[in-house]
Design a protein around this motif. Structure first.
Motif, PDB file in Angstrom:
ATOM      1  N   GLU A 164      -9.729  -0.400  12.955  1.00  0.00           N
ATOM      2  CA  GLU A 164      -8.907  -0.104  11.775  1.00  0.00           C
ATOM      3  C   GLU A 164      -9.774   0.391  10.629  1.00  0.00           C
ATOM      4  O   GLU A 164     -10.841  -0.168  10.363  1.00  0.00           O
ATOM      5  CB  GLU A 164      -8.156  -1.359  11.330  1.00  0.00           C
ATOM      6  N   GLU A 165      -9.314   1.424   9.956  1.00  0.00           N
ATOM      7  CA  GLU A 165     -10.022   1.906   8.769  1.00  0.00           C
ATOM      8  C   GLU A 165      -9.654   1.031   7.567  1.00  0.00           C
ATOM      9  O   GLU A 165      -8.569   0.454   7.503  1.00  0.00           O
ATOM     10  CB  GLU A 165      -9.656   3.362   8.481  1.00  0.00           C
ATOM     11  N   TYR A 167      -8.838   0.587   3.559  1.00  0.00           N
ATOM     12  CA  TYR A 167      -8.164   1.341   2.493  1.00  0.00           C
ATOM     13  C   TYR A 167      -8.292   0.613   1.169  1.00  0.00           C
ATOM     14  O   TYR A 167      -8.375  -0.625   1.116  1.00  0.00           O
ATOM     15  CB  TYR A 167      -6.680   1.522   2.818  1.00  0.00           C
ATOM     16  N   ASN A 178      -7.390  10.198  -0.575  1.00  0.00           N
ATOM     17  CA  ASN A 178      -8.736   9.732  -0.282  1.00  0.00           C
ATOM     18  C   ASN A 178      -9.443   9.339  -1.567  1.00  0.00           C
ATOM     19  O   ASN A 178      -9.177   9.889  -2.632  1.00  0.00           O
ATOM     20  CB  ASN A 178      -9.560  10.817   0.432  1.00  0.00           C
ATOM     21  N   GLU A 240      -6.078  -1.102   7.365  1.00  0.00           N
ATOM     22  CA  GLU A 240      -4.866  -0.298   7.198  1.00  0.00           C
ATOM     23  C   GLU A 240      -3.582  -1.091   7.414  1.00  0.00           C
ATOM     24  O   GLU A 240      -2.627  -0.963   6.639  1.00  0.00           O
ATOM     25  CB  GLU A 240      -4.896   0.899   8.147  1.00  0.00           C
ATOM     26  N   SER A 241      -3.526  -1.928   8.464  1.00  0.00           N
ATOM     27  CA  SER A 241      -2.294  -2.667   8.754  1.00  0.00           C
ATOM     28  C   SER A 241      -1.927  -3.609   7.612  1.00  0.00           C
ATOM     29  O   SER A 241      -0.770  -3.666   7.184  1.00  0.00           O
ATOM     30  CB  SER A 241      -2.443  -3.456  10.060  1.00  0.00           C
ATOM     31  N   ALA A 243      -2.998  -3.339   4.538  1.00  0.00           N
ATOM     32  CA  ALA A 243      -2.730  -2.507   3.358  1.00  0.00           C
ATOM     33  C   ALA A 243      -1.286  -2.036   3.349  1.00  0.00           C
ATOM     34  O   ALA A 243      -0.615  -2.062   2.310  1.00  0.00           O
ATOM     35  CB  ALA A 243      -3.685  -1.316   3.340  1.00  0.00           C
ATOM     36  N   ARG A 244      -0.777  -1.600   4.512  1.00  0.00           N
ATOM     37  CA  ARG A 244       0.607  -1.118   4.584  1.00  0.00           C
ATOM     38  C   ARG A 244       1.603  -2.231   4.270  1.00  0.00           C
ATOM     39  O   ARG A 244       2.624  -2.002   3.614  1.00  0.00           O
ATOM     40  CB  ARG A 244       0.880  -0.523   5.964  1.00  0.00           C
ATOM     41  N   MET A 254      -2.042   3.143  -1.640  1.00  0.00           N
ATOM     42  CA  MET A 254      -3.208   2.928  -0.793  1.00  0.00           C
ATOM     43  C   MET A 254      -3.927   4.253  -0.570  1.00  0.00           C
ATOM     44  O   MET A 254      -3.296   5.289  -0.376  1.00  0.00           O
ATOM     45  CB  MET A 254      -2.816   2.289   0.551  1.00  0.00           C
ATOM     46  N   ARG A 256      -7.386   6.099   1.427  1.00  0.00           N
ATOM     47  CA  ARG A 256      -8.414   5.965   2.458  1.00  0.00           C
ATOM     48  C   ARG A 256      -9.794   6.126   1.823  1.00  0.00           C
ATOM     49  O   ARG A 256     -10.046   7.072   1.084  1.00  0.00           O
ATOM     50  CB  ARG A 256      -8.192   7.034   3.527  1.00  0.00           C
ATOM     51  N   THR A 261     -16.489   6.700   5.460  1.00  0.00           N
ATOM     52  CA  THR A 261     -15.287   5.995   5.907  1.00  0.00           C
ATOM     53  C   THR A 261     -15.719   4.642   6.445  1.00  0.00           C
ATOM     54  O   THR A 261     -16.802   4.505   7.022  1.00  0.00           O
ATOM     55  CB  THR A 261     -14.558   6.775   7.018  1.00  0.00           C
ATOM     56  N   ASN A 263     -14.644   1.173   8.772  1.00  0.00           N
ATOM     57  CA  ASN A 263     -13.699   0.637   9.752  1.00  0.00           C
ATOM     58  C   ASN A 263     -14.198  -0.692  10.294  1.00  0.00           C
ATOM     59  O   ASN A 263     -15.378  -1.038  10.155  1.00  0.00           O
ATOM     60  CB  ASN A 263     -13.447   1.634  10.894  1.00  0.00           C
TER      61      ASN A 263
END
Length: 305
Positions: A164-165, A167, A178, A240-241, A243-244, A254, A256, A261, A263
Motif C-alpha cells: 500500500e502506498e 498518503y 500529489n 491508502e486503505s 486514508a480512504r 488525500m 499521494r 513515493t 509504501n
C-alpha cells in the motif's frame, strides 16, 4: 518436566503473581511453589525472580515460557484434532489486526464467510500495534495477525498480501493529487508512535531526504486522529486503505506522497513453530481468498480504465 508443571509455570508468568496464580489454579500456594522448585531443580536453573510486587521470569524462565506455551498449544491442538476427527471444524480462531490496515475493511466479510462456511468456529479479533501482535503470535496467544511488516522476525512466517502506498490526509486547502515530501516537511503532522510501521517508514523517508518532520502530536486511535485532522490543526500520513476510510467520514482530502513515493507491505503472519489447528487453517484460507478478491473501488477503476 511434565505438562502440569509447565501449565502451572505459564499461568504464573502470565499473571505475575504466585498467590493469584494459586487462586486461579485452585491449588495451595506452598504446593504451587513446590512445583516451581521441582521444575527449577529438574532444569538446574532459576526460572522466577520473586519480589514484593510479584514474580518475573529470569532469562532462562523466558526461554522456558516460550517453549512451554508452544508445547501446551500443540497438546491442545492434538487433543482437539482427535476429539473432532470426522466432525465439523469448531473451536476459537484468534486473529490480530493492526489498526488502519487494509484488512480492517474485511472484518465483516470475514465474519460473514466464516459464519456461512464454518458455523461452529468462533472468530476472535484483536486490534493492537504490529510488534505486540507478532509477540502474541509467537507465544500462541493469537493464531495469526495481519499487519504492516517490513523486516523478517525470528519465529514468524510471513506471507506478503499486498503493498500500500502512503498518503497525506488533511482538511482545508488541498495541495493537489500529489504532494512532494519536502512540502510535507513544512506542515504540522499528527503521527503514531515511533514503533509503528507507518512512523518508521515516514521517519526513514525524511532522514534520507535530510528533512525534519514537524510533529505536533502522536496519536494511535483512528477516531482521535480523524478528529484531529478534521480540526485543521495538522495533517497525517496513512496507508491508502485507511486514508480512504478517514476521508469518507470527513471533509478531508488525500494526496499521494511523491519524491519519493512511500509504501508498506501488508503481511499475514503466523508462528513458524506452532502449527495452525485445522480450524485456524480454514479461516486463514478464507482470509487469503477475501484479500485476493478485488474491492469495489478496484473494480470501478478497472471499468474506468
Amino acid at each position: 518436566m511434565n505438562l502440569r508443571r509447565l501449565k502451572y509455570f505459564v499461568k504464573i508468568v502470565d499473571i505475575g503473581s504466585l498467590t493469584q496464580a494459586a487462586e486461579v489454579l485452585h491449588i495451595a500456594q506452598p504446593a504451587l511453589s513446590q512445583q516451581v522448585a521441582t521444575l527449577e531443580g529438574e532444569l538446574d536453573q532459576q526460572l522466577l525472580i520473586r519480589t514484593k510486587r510479584g514474580v518475573t521470569p529470569t532469562e532462562a524462565g523466558k526461554i522456558l515460557y516460550a517453549h512451554a506455551r508452544a508445547i501446551l498449544r500443540q497438546c491442545e491442538q492434538a487433543q482437539l484434532a482427535v476429539v473432532n476427527a470426522g466432525q465439523a471444524l469448531n473451536g476459537q480462531v484468534s486473529i490480530g489486526l493492526a489498526p488502519g490496515t487494509a484488512a480492517s475493511s474485511l472484518t465483516m466479510p470475514l465474519l460473514q464467510t466464516v459464519r456461512e462456511q464454518l458455523p461452529e468456529v468462533l472468530v476472535y479479533l484483536h486490534e493492537n500495534s504490529g510488534s505486540s501482535l507478532n509477540d502474541k503470535v509467537m507465544h500462541g496467544q493469537l493464531d495469526m495477525a495481519v499487519l504492516y511488516d517490513r523486516a523478517p522476525t525470528a519465529g514468524i512466517t510471513s506471507t506478503m498480501l499486498l503493498k500500500e502506498e502512503l498518503y497525506l490526509i488533511g482538511a482545508g486547502d488541498s495541495p493537489g493529487h500529489n504532494v512532494d515530501l519536502a512540502d510535507v516537511a513544512q506542515m504540522n503532522l499528527f503521527l503514531p508512535r515511533d514503533y509503528s510501521a507507518v512512523r518508521k517508514r515516514v521517519d526513514e523517508a525524511f532522514s534520507l531526504r535530510r528533512l525534519s518532520a514537524r510533529i505536533i502530536g502522536e496519536i494511535e486511535s483512528i477516531s482521535t486522529l480523524t478528529a484531529a485532522v478534521a480540526s485543521g490543526m495538522g495533517v497525517t500520513v496513512l496507508p491508502e486503505s485507511a486514508a480512504r476510510v478517514l476521508v469518507s467520514s470527513t471533509n478531508a482530502w488525500m494526496s499521494r506522497i511523491t519524491s519519493p513515493t512511500l509504501n508498506l507491505p501488508l503481511s499475514l503472519n503466523v508462528s513458524s513453530r506452532l502449527p495452525l489447528s485445522p480450524s485456524a487453517q480454514a479461516v486463514k484460507n478464507i482470509l487469503l481468498s477475501l484479500l485476493s478478491k478485488p474491492t469495489i473501488e478496484d473494480r470501478e477503476l478497472m471499468l474506468v480504465g
